[in-house]
Design a protein around this motif. Structure first.
Motif, PDB file in Angstrom:
ATOM      1  N   ARG A  41       0.712  -1.234   0.082  1.00 28.19           N
ATOM      2  CA  ARG A  41       0.158   0.098  -0.090  1.00 28.19           C
ATOM      3  C   ARG A  41       1.004   1.374  -0.145  1.00 28.19           C
ATOM      4  NH1 ARG A  41      -3.407  -0.155   4.896  1.00 28.19           N
ATOM      5  NH2 ARG A  41      -1.574   0.634   5.984  1.00 28.19           N
ATOM      6  N   ALA A  42       0.614   2.306  -0.913  1.00 23.99           N
ATOM      7  CA  ALA A  42       1.180   3.508  -0.869  1.00 23.99           C
ATOM      8  C   ALA A  42       0.621   4.503  -0.291  1.00 23.99           C
ATOM      9  CB  ALA A  42       1.563   3.933  -2.340  1.00 23.99           C
ATOM     10  N   GLU A  43       1.533   5.139   0.804  1.00 19.37           N
ATOM     11  CA  GLU A  43       0.916   6.009   1.496  1.00 19.37           C
ATOM     12  C   GLU A  43       0.680   7.564   0.844  1.00 19.37           C
ATOM     13  OE1 GLU A  43      -0.759   5.458   4.298  1.00 19.37           O
ATOM     14  OE2 GLU A  43      -0.036   3.417   4.115  1.00 19.37           O
ATOM     15  N   ALA A  44      -0.106   8.281   0.850  1.00 20.15           N
ATOM     16  CA  ALA A  44      -0.164   9.525   0.043  1.00 20.15           C
ATOM     17  C   ALA A  44       1.070  10.435   0.744  1.00 20.15           C
ATOM     18  CB  ALA A  44      -1.631  10.327   0.230  1.00 20.15           C
ATOM     19  N   ALA A  45       1.882  11.092  -0.311  1.00 15.28           N
ATOM     20  CA  ALA A  45       2.978  11.858   0.276  1.00 15.28           C
ATOM     21  C   ALA A  45       2.609  13.161   0.563  1.00 15.28           C
ATOM     22  CB  ALA A  45       3.987  11.921  -0.658  1.00 15.28           C
ATOM     23  N   HIS A  46       1.754  13.780  -0.266  1.00 12.33           N
ATOM     24  CA  HIS A  46       1.191  15.265   0.098  1.00 12.33           C
ATOM     25  C   HIS A  46      -0.243  15.257   0.199  1.00 12.33           C
ATOM     26  CE1 HIS A  46       5.246  16.802  -0.546  1.00 12.33           C
ATOM     27  NE2 HIS A  46       5.270  15.825  -1.573  1.00 12.33           N
ATOM     28  N   GLU A  47      -1.059  14.551   1.090  1.00 11.78           N
ATOM     29  CA  GLU A  47      -2.364  14.429   0.931  1.00 11.78           C
ATOM     30  C   GLU A  47      -2.734  15.919   1.653  1.00 11.78           C
ATOM     31  OE1 GLU A  47      -6.023  12.022   3.099  1.00 11.78           O
ATOM     32  OE2 GLU A  47      -4.424  11.169   2.048  1.00 11.78           O
ATOM     33  N   ASP A  48      -3.748  16.525   1.014  1.00 13.36           N
ATOM     34  CA  ASP A  48      -4.433  17.687   1.477  1.00 13.36           C
ATOM     35  C   ASP A  48      -5.595  17.457   2.311  1.00 13.36           C
ATOM     36  OD1 ASP A  48      -5.965  19.900   1.617  1.00 13.36           O
ATOM     37  OD2 ASP A  48      -4.928  21.053  -0.069  1.00 13.36           O
ATOM     38  N   PRO A  49      -5.482  17.822   3.579  1.00 10.06           N
ATOM     39  CA  PRO A  49      -6.632  17.612   4.539  1.00 10.06           C
ATOM     40  C   PRO A  49      -7.963  18.075   3.798  1.00 10.06           C
ATOM     41  CG  PRO A  49      -5.207  18.932   5.485  1.00 10.06           C
ATOM     42  CD  PRO A  49      -4.575  18.530   4.243  1.00 10.06           C
ATOM     43  N   ALA A  50      -8.047  19.441   3.404  1.00  6.38           N
ATOM     44  CA  ALA A  50      -9.356  19.835   2.784  1.00  6.38           C
ATOM     45  C   ALA A  50      -9.798  18.921   1.506  1.00  6.38           C
ATOM     46  CB  ALA A  50      -8.960  21.195   2.153  1.00  6.38           C
ATOM     47  N   ILE A  51      -8.737  18.505   0.725  1.00  3.76           N
ATOM     48  CA  ILE A  51      -9.401  17.579  -0.458  1.00  3.76           C
ATOM     49  C   ILE A  51      -9.853  16.115   0.100  1.00  3.76           C
ATOM     50  CG2 ILE A  51      -8.513  16.511  -2.602  1.00  3.76           C
ATOM     51  CD1 ILE A  51      -6.994  19.118  -2.998  1.00  3.76           C
ATOM     52  N   GLY A  52      -9.013  15.834   1.056  1.00  5.31           N
ATOM     53  CA  GLY A  52      -9.527  14.574   1.549  1.00  5.31           C
ATOM     54  C   GLY A  52     -10.763  14.525   2.313  1.00  5.31           C
ATOM     55  N   ALA A  53     -11.238  15.675   2.883  1.00  5.13           N
ATOM     56  CA  ALA A  53     -12.566  15.830   3.525  1.00  5.13           C
ATOM     57  C   ALA A  53     -13.425  15.940   2.518  1.00  5.13           C
ATOM     58  CB  ALA A  53     -12.322  16.956   4.500  1.00  5.13           C
ATOM     59  N   PHE A  54     -13.327  16.663   1.542  1.00  4.29           N
ATOM     60  CA  PHE A  54     -14.205  17.078   0.356  1.00  4.29           C
ATOM     61  C   PHE A  54     -14.539  15.520  -0.076  1.00  4.29           C
ATOM     62  CE2 PHE A  54     -14.939  17.913  -3.983  1.00  4.29           C
ATOM     63  CZ  PHE A  54     -16.205  18.312  -3.843  1.00  4.29           C
ATOM     64  N   LEU A  55     -13.403  14.882  -0.713  1.00  2.88           N
ATOM     65  CA  LEU A  55     -13.522  13.555  -1.400  1.00  2.88           C
ATOM     66  C   LEU A  55     -14.520  12.751  -0.357  1.00  2.88           C
ATOM     67  CD1 LEU A  55     -10.246  13.182  -3.015  1.00  2.88           C
ATOM     68  CD2 LEU A  55     -12.357  13.617  -3.981  1.00  2.88           C
ATOM     69  N   GLY A  56     -14.070  12.745   1.190  1.00  6.73           N
ATOM     70  CA  GLY A  56     -14.632  11.827   1.867  1.00  6.73           C
ATOM     71  C   GLY A  56     -16.161  12.063   1.915  1.00  6.73           C
ATOM     72  N   LEU A  57     -16.884  13.319   1.632  1.00 11.60           N
ATOM     73  CA  LEU A  57     -17.837  13.846   1.784  1.00 11.60           C
ATOM     74  C   LEU A  57     -18.922  13.336   0.278  1.00 11.60           C
ATOM     75  CD1 LEU A  57     -18.052  17.692   3.092  1.00 11.60           C
ATOM     76  CD2 LEU A  57     -18.918  15.522   4.182  1.00 11.60           C
ATOM     77  N   LEU A  58     -17.958  13.630  -0.666  1.00 12.73           N
ATOM     78  CA  LEU A  58     -18.784  13.166  -1.911  1.00 12.73           C
ATOM     79  C   LEU A  58     -18.887  11.452  -1.815  1.00 12.73           C
ATOM     80  CD1 LEU A  58     -16.589  14.933  -4.630  1.00 12.73           C
ATOM     81  CD2 LEU A  58     -19.063  15.219  -4.159  1.00 12.73           C
ATOM     82  N   GLU A  59     -17.635  10.832  -1.187  1.00 17.23           N
ATOM     83  CA  GLU A  59     -18.038   9.147  -1.434  1.00 17.23           C
ATOM     84  C   GLU A  59     -19.155   8.895  -0.383  1.00 17.23           C
ATOM     85  OE1 GLU A  59     -15.547   5.478   0.201  1.00 17.23           O
ATOM     86  OE2 GLU A  59     -14.624   7.158   0.947  1.00 17.23           O
ATOM     87  N   GLY A  60     -19.394   9.645   0.742  1.00 17.01           N
ATOM     88  CA  GLY A  60     -20.547   9.335   1.598  1.00 17.01           C
ATOM     89  C   GLY A  60     -21.821   9.613   0.841  1.00 17.01           C
ATOM     90  N   ASP A  61     -21.803  10.679   0.024  1.00 16.69           N
ATOM     91  CA  ASP A  61     -23.092  11.054  -0.705  1.00 16.69           C
ATOM     92  C   ASP A  61     -23.144   9.874  -1.556  1.00 16.69           C
ATOM     93  OD1 ASP A  61     -23.697  13.250   0.545  1.00 16.69           O
ATOM     94  OD2 ASP A  61     -22.721  14.547  -0.658  1.00 16.69           O
ATOM     95  N   ILE A  62     -22.341   9.542  -2.601  1.00 18.93           N
ATOM     96  CA  ILE A  62     -22.584   8.436  -3.409  1.00 18.93           C
ATOM     97  C   ILE A  62     -22.758   7.201  -2.730  1.00 18.93           C
ATOM     98  CG2 ILE A  62     -21.000   7.220  -5.272  1.00 18.93           C
ATOM     99  CD1 ILE A  62     -19.559   9.914  -5.635  1.00 18.93           C
ATOM    100  N   ARG A  63     -22.146   6.746  -1.832  1.00 19.28           N
ATOM    101  CA  ARG A  63     -22.735   5.623  -1.242  1.00 19.28           C
ATOM    102  C   ARG A  63     -24.356   5.468  -0.642  1.00 19.28           C
ATOM    103  NH1 ARG A  63     -18.406   1.807  -0.281  1.00 19.28           N
ATOM    104  NH2 ARG A  63     -16.350   2.907  -0.404  1.00 19.28           N
ATOM    105  N   ALA A  64     -24.531   6.747  -0.426  1.00 20.47           N
ATOM    106  CA  ALA A  64     -25.847   7.062   0.228  1.00 20.47           C
ATOM    107  C   ALA A  64     -26.999   7.021  -0.876  1.00 20.47           C
ATOM    108  CB  ALA A  64     -26.081   8.164   1.028  1.00 20.47           C
ATOM    109  N   GLY A  65     -26.427   6.994  -2.306  1.00 17.58           N
ATOM    110  CA  GLY A  65     -27.433   7.246  -3.345  1.00 17.58           C
ATOM    111  C   GLY A  65     -27.475   8.547  -3.444  1.00 17.58           C
ATOM    112  N   ARG A  66     -26.957   9.534  -3.032  1.00 18.44           N
ATOM    113  CA  ARG A  66     -27.124  10.997  -3.285  1.00 18.44           C
ATOM    114  C   ARG A  66     -26.141  11.378  -4.241  1.00 18.44           C
ATOM    115  NH1 ARG A  66     -27.577  10.935   2.194  1.00 18.44           N
ATOM    116  NH2 ARG A  66     -25.309  11.581   2.453  1.00 18.44           N
ATOM    117  N   HIS A  67     -26.376  11.881  -5.237  1.00 16.08           N
ATOM    118  CA  HIS A  67     -25.526  12.593  -6.417  1.00 16.08           C
ATOM    119  C   HIS A  67     -25.478  14.101  -6.577  1.00 16.08           C
ATOM    120  CE1 HIS A  67     -25.069   8.295  -7.456  1.00 16.08           C
ATOM    121  NE2 HIS A  67     -26.532   8.117  -7.621  1.00 16.08           N
TER     122      HIS A  67
END
Length: 106
Positions: free
Chosen positions: A48-74
């Motif tokens: 597994r490769a760890e992200a070298a420069h993960e931006d916490p804001a982008i990670g949080a945003f992508l997490g929100l999008l993932e949650g919406d997609i998994r919940a069927g909200r698009h």
């Protein structure tokens, strides 16, 4: 001692493989996860490769999008200027150490 897992994957004409589910689970990677390949004496070691420069804001945003997609909200739409900017920058390399010119509003 770690469990030994033996899986076989087929190489496509584009040089791609699908990591078997048991390997993905053992590495703890899911969709969008990154893996590293190391060639050691004729064997390929996948980790597994760890992200070298993960931006916490982008990670949080992508997490929100993932949650919406998994919940069927698009996402129905994006503001037009944001969509244009995203398309204009898609696929471009980014230098995270590059200086920012001008004012930055946070």
């Amino acid at each position: 001692m770690s469990e030994i897992i033996h899986e076989v994957a087929t190489l496509t004409s584009k040089g791609q493989i699908t990591l078997p589910k048991s390997i993905r689970q053992a590495l703890g990677v899911d969709t969008g996860g990154r893996v590293a390949f190391d060639l050691r004496g004729g064997e390929v070691v996948v980790t597994r490769a760890e992200a070298a420069h993960e931006d916490p804001a982008i990670g949080a945003f992508l997490g929100l999008l993932e949650g919406d997609i998994r919940a069927g909200r698009h996402v129905q739409f994006l503001p037009e200027d944001l969509a244009r900017a995203m398309l204009a920058n898609a696929g471009h390399a980014v230098d995270l150490d590059e200086s920012i010119e001008g004012e930055v509003a946070l």
